[in-house]
Design a protein around this motif. Structure first.
Motif, PDB file in Angstrom:
ATOM      1  N   ILE A  15       0.838  -1.208   0.000  1.00 33.74           N
ATOM      2  CA  ILE A  15       0.000   0.000   0.000  1.00 33.74           C
ATOM      3  C   ILE A  15       0.867   1.250   0.000  1.00 33.74           C
ATOM      4  CG2 ILE A  15      -1.649   1.327   1.380  1.00 33.74           C
ATOM      5  CD1 ILE A  15      -2.908  -1.368   2.183  1.00 33.74           C
ATOM      6  N   LEU A  16       1.920   1.262   0.812  1.00 27.48           N
ATOM      7  CA  LEU A  16       2.830   2.411   0.830  1.00 27.48           C
ATOM      8  C   LEU A  16       3.507   2.611  -0.522  1.00 27.48           C
ATOM      9  CD1 LEU A  16       4.518   2.134   4.348  1.00 27.48           C
ATOM     10  CD2 LEU A  16       2.941   3.891   3.536  1.00 27.48           C
ATOM     11  N   ALA A  17       3.910   1.517  -1.162  1.00 28.94           N
ATOM     12  CA  ALA A  17       4.542   1.625  -2.476  1.00 28.94           C
ATOM     13  C   ALA A  17       3.567   2.200  -3.492  1.00 28.94           C
ATOM     14  CB  ALA A  17       5.044   0.261  -2.934  1.00 28.94           C
ATOM     15  N   LEU A  18       2.300   1.783  -3.435  1.00 25.46           N
ATOM     16  CA  LEU A  18       1.288   2.340  -4.343  1.00 25.46           C
ATOM     17  C   LEU A  18       1.078   3.830  -4.098  1.00 25.46           C
ATOM     18  CD1 LEU A  18      -1.414  -0.467  -4.495  1.00 25.46           C
ATOM     19  CD2 LEU A  18      -0.110   0.466  -6.406  1.00 25.46           C
ATOM     20  N   ILE A  19       1.074   4.236  -2.844  1.00 23.27           N
ATOM     21  CA  ILE A  19       0.881   5.652  -2.528  1.00 23.27           C
ATOM     22  C   ILE A  19       2.072   6.480  -2.992  1.00 23.27           C
ATOM     23  CG2 ILE A  19       0.711   7.308  -0.619  1.00 23.27           C
ATOM     24  CD1 ILE A  19      -0.953   5.182   0.871  1.00 23.27           C
ATOM     25  N   ILE A  20       3.286   5.984  -2.726  1.00 21.91           N
ATOM     26  CA  ILE A  20       4.493   6.750  -3.059  1.00 21.91           C
ATOM     27  C   ILE A  20       4.718   6.816  -4.565  1.00 21.91           C
ATOM     28  CG2 ILE A  20       7.009   6.792  -2.845  1.00 21.91           C
ATOM     29  CD1 ILE A  20       6.633   5.647  -0.015  1.00 21.91           C
ATOM     30  N   PHE A  21       4.673   5.664  -5.239  1.00 18.03           N
ATOM     31  CA  PHE A  21       5.037   5.619  -6.662  1.00 18.03           C
ATOM     32  C   PHE A  21       3.843   5.724  -7.593  1.00 18.03           C
ATOM     33  CE2 PHE A  21       8.490   3.202  -4.573  1.00 18.03           C
ATOM     34  CZ  PHE A  21       9.524   4.063  -4.878  1.00 18.03           C
ATOM     35  N   GLY A  22       2.677   5.357  -7.136  1.00 19.45           N
ATOM     36  CA  GLY A  22       1.500   5.383  -7.992  1.00 19.45           C
ATOM     37  C   GLY A  22       1.414   4.114  -8.826  1.00 19.45           C
ATOM     38  N   PRO A  23       0.224   3.771  -9.271  1.00 18.00           N
ATOM     39  CA  PRO A  23       0.041   2.517 -10.011  1.00 18.00           C
ATOM     40  C   PRO A  23       0.727   2.500 -11.379  1.00 18.00           C
ATOM     41  CG  PRO A  23      -2.020   3.727  -9.868  1.00 18.00           C
ATOM     42  CD  PRO A  23      -1.030   4.459  -9.034  1.00 18.00           C
ATOM     43  N   SER A  24       0.973   3.652 -11.973  1.00 16.18           N
ATOM     44  CA  SER A  24       1.601   3.655 -13.299  1.00 16.18           C
ATOM     45  C   SER A  24       3.112   3.436 -13.215  1.00 16.18           C
ATOM     46  CB  SER A  24       1.298   4.964 -14.022  1.00 16.18           C
ATOM     47  OG  SER A  24       1.830   6.051 -13.288  1.00 16.18           O
ATOM     48  N   LYS A  25       3.749   3.891 -12.140  1.00 19.17           N
ATOM     49  CA  LYS A  25       5.202   3.769 -11.990  1.00 19.17           C
ATOM     50  C   LYS A  25       5.618   2.471 -11.314  1.00 19.17           C
ATOM     51  CE  LYS A  25       7.363   7.585 -13.264  1.00 19.17           C
ATOM     52  NZ  LYS A  25       8.520   7.625 -14.092  1.00 19.17           N
ATOM     53  N   LEU A  26       4.704   1.793 -10.623  1.00 19.36           N
ATOM     54  CA  LEU A  26       5.064   0.621  -9.845  1.00 19.36           C
ATOM     55  C   LEU A  26       5.664  -0.504 -10.688  1.00 19.36           C
ATOM     56  CD1 LEU A  26       5.075   0.054  -6.878  1.00 19.36           C
ATOM     57  CD2 LEU A  26       2.879  -1.065  -7.101  1.00 19.36           C
ATOM     58  N   PRO A  27       5.122  -0.843 -11.877  1.00 18.68           N
ATOM     59  CA  PRO A  27       5.766  -1.881 -12.689  1.00 18.68           C
ATOM     60  C   PRO A  27       7.181  -1.500 -13.121  1.00 18.68           C
ATOM     61  CG  PRO A  27       3.544  -1.504 -13.472  1.00 18.68           C
ATOM     62  CD  PRO A  27       3.847  -0.449 -12.457  1.00 18.68           C
ATOM     63  N   GLU A  28       7.394  -0.235 -13.418  1.00 17.38           N
ATOM     64  CA  GLU A  28       8.723   0.237 -13.813  1.00 17.38           C
ATOM     65  C   GLU A  28       9.717   0.093 -12.658  1.00 17.38           C
ATOM     66  OE1 GLU A  28      10.639   4.504 -14.997  1.00 17.38           O
ATOM     67  OE2 GLU A  28       8.644   4.033 -15.766  1.00 17.38           O
ATOM     68  N   VAL A  29       9.279   0.434 -11.457  1.00 16.49           N
ATOM     69  CA  VAL A  29      10.133   0.306 -10.279  1.00 16.49           C
ATOM     70  C   VAL A  29      10.440  -1.170 -10.020  1.00 16.49           C
ATOM     71  CG1 VAL A  29      10.202   0.643  -7.767  1.00 16.49           C
ATOM     72  CG2 VAL A  29       9.345   2.453  -9.244  1.00 16.49           C
ATOM     73  N   GLY A  30       9.453  -2.031 -10.189  1.00 15.86           N
ATOM     74  CA  GLY A  30       9.657  -3.471 -10.010  1.00 15.86           C
ATOM     75  C   GLY A  30      10.660  -4.033 -11.001  1.00 15.86           C
ATOM     76  N   ARG A  31      10.556  -3.610 -12.253  1.00 20.65           N
ATOM     77  CA  ARG A  31      11.512  -4.059 -13.269  1.00 20.65           C
ATOM     78  C   ARG A  31      12.930  -3.611 -12.938  1.00 20.65           C
ATOM     79  NH1 ARG A  31       8.683  -1.554 -17.047  1.00 20.65           N
ATOM     80  NH2 ARG A  31       6.719  -2.591 -17.200  1.00 20.65           N
ATOM     81  N   ALA A  32      13.057  -2.369 -12.513  1.00 20.20           N
ATOM     82  CA  ALA A  32      14.379  -1.848 -12.165  1.00 20.20           C
ATOM     83  C   ALA A  32      14.964  -2.606 -10.980  1.00 20.20           C
ATOM     84  CB  ALA A  32      14.288  -0.360 -11.843  1.00 20.20           C
ATOM     85  N   LEU A  33      14.141  -2.895  -9.993  1.00 21.89           N
ATOM     86  CA  LEU A  33      14.608  -3.654  -8.834  1.00 21.89           C
ATOM     87  C   LEU A  33      15.007  -5.073  -9.238  1.00 21.89           C
ATOM     88  CD1 LEU A  33      15.026  -3.713  -5.765  1.00 21.89           C
ATOM     89  CD2 LEU A  33      12.659  -4.509  -5.573  1.00 21.89           C
TER      90      LEU A  33
END
Length: 72
Positions: A15-33
């Motif tokens: 939930i915190l990750a969704l709030i901080i990064f937003g649903p559009s950026k979350l897949p991009e952050v996951g790929r980078a990680l």
């Protein structure tokens, strides 16, 4: 450290990750990680393999390997 997170803690992190990064950026952050972790594992495996050289081959296998490289 991460053994004590549990399901409620994991849900809170998502939930915190969704709030901080937003649903559009979350897949991009996951790929980078994921790519970062993959590179880290690759580098760690290379370091370990550099420290542990292959055991010497028996003489018959060495002769076979040399003959194969000469034929190329």
């Amino acid at each position: 450290m991460l053994q004590n997170i549990g399901i409620p803690g994991l849900i809170l992190l998502v939930i915190l990750a969704l709030i901080i990064f937003g649903p559009s950026k979350l897949p991009e952050v996951g790929r980078a990680l994921g790519s970062t972790l993959k590179e880290f594992k690759k580098s760690a495996n290379e370091l370990v393999s550099d420290n542990n050289p292959e055991p010497p081959l028996p003489s018959s296998q060495e002769d076979d390997r040399e003959s194969q490289t000469e034929n190329r």
